[in-house]
Enzyme design. Sequence first.
Site, PDB file in Angstrom:
ATOM      1  N   ARG A  63       4.056  34.622  76.162  1.00  0.00           N
ATOM      2  CA  ARG A  63       3.032  35.395  76.857  1.00  0.00           C
ATOM      3  C   ARG A  63       2.923  34.973  78.321  1.00  0.00           C
ATOM      4  O   ARG A  63       2.823  35.814  79.230  1.00  0.00           O
ATOM      5  CB  ARG A  63       1.694  35.213  76.143  1.00  0.00           C
ATOM      6  N   LEU A  70       1.323  29.913  64.577  1.00  0.00           N
ATOM      7  CA  LEU A  70       1.393  31.138  65.366  1.00  0.00           C
ATOM      8  C   LEU A  70       0.015  31.410  65.941  1.00  0.00           C
ATOM      9  O   LEU A  70      -1.005  31.133  65.294  1.00  0.00           O
ATOM     10  CB  LEU A  70       1.806  32.338  64.499  1.00  0.00           C
ATOM     11  N   ASP A  71      -0.017  31.974  67.146  1.00  0.00           N
ATOM     12  CA  ASP A  71      -1.291  32.399  67.711  1.00  0.00           C
ATOM     13  C   ASP A  71      -1.961  33.403  66.779  1.00  0.00           C
ATOM     14  O   ASP A  71      -1.290  34.168  66.078  1.00  0.00           O
ATOM     15  CB  ASP A  71      -1.081  33.077  69.072  1.00  0.00           C
ATOM     16  N   ARG A  72      -3.266  33.418  66.818  1.00  0.00           N
ATOM     17  CA  ARG A  72      -4.020  34.354  65.988  1.00  0.00           C
ATOM     18  C   ARG A  72      -3.573  35.802  66.209  1.00  0.00           C
ATOM     19  O   ARG A  72      -3.444  36.584  65.262  1.00  0.00           O
ATOM     20  CB  ARG A  72      -5.507  34.219  66.305  1.00  0.00           C
TER      21      ARG A  72
END
Length: 209
Positions: free
Chosen positions: A158, A54-56
């Site tokens: 996103r 997962l993205d930060r």
Amino acid sequence: MPTVIFEDEALLVLHKPAGLLVHPNGWAEEPLAETLVGWVQAYTQAPAYLAHRLDRATSGLILLGKNEQVARILMESFLRQEVQKKYVAVVRGWPAADVFRVERPLAKDLDGPLQDACTDFRVFSRSTCAFNSTGRYPSSRYSLLWAEPQTGRMHQIRRHLAMQRHYLIGDSKHGDNTQNNYLRQYQGITRMLLHAVELRLPHPEQAGQ
């Protein structure tokens, strides 16, 4: 720090808070002990076997195998697109349709060759807030979305939202930073509003999901 959501002999499912780095990389300064992988190693007293990432800035569910063989099976499930991943997101504006699909290719690693990418969206709710977050209108519109990526490209949700000009709130890379700055300063929103809420996949060692 992470929270254990589910655990058995083969799997470990964690809730990752926003802002926690999954593993060390060349761009961040955190030592291993301050990452999700470091936490898992301390918790299990064994190596951490990530099935995906997962993205930060994204919070929510992340899946690990308890051993290398299980992790390999899980990663193959992701590659074969056998895993259903669902997210909730708060975005700017009101989409024209309650259910819509974005099927636009995305560059690999943001600047590489284009790859097919597809995300399905559904509107949960719409709202109008009586403040001017962009300097253009007297009020601001937002939507709560259900997002289901059908492929797994970097920052896919996103970037697909940005292509529709329904920018994800708090997304400093692909979003509307004029709005992000206003919401941070006046509404106290200091994180990206994207949360991984569901993972559905075949169990690597048992029948069913």
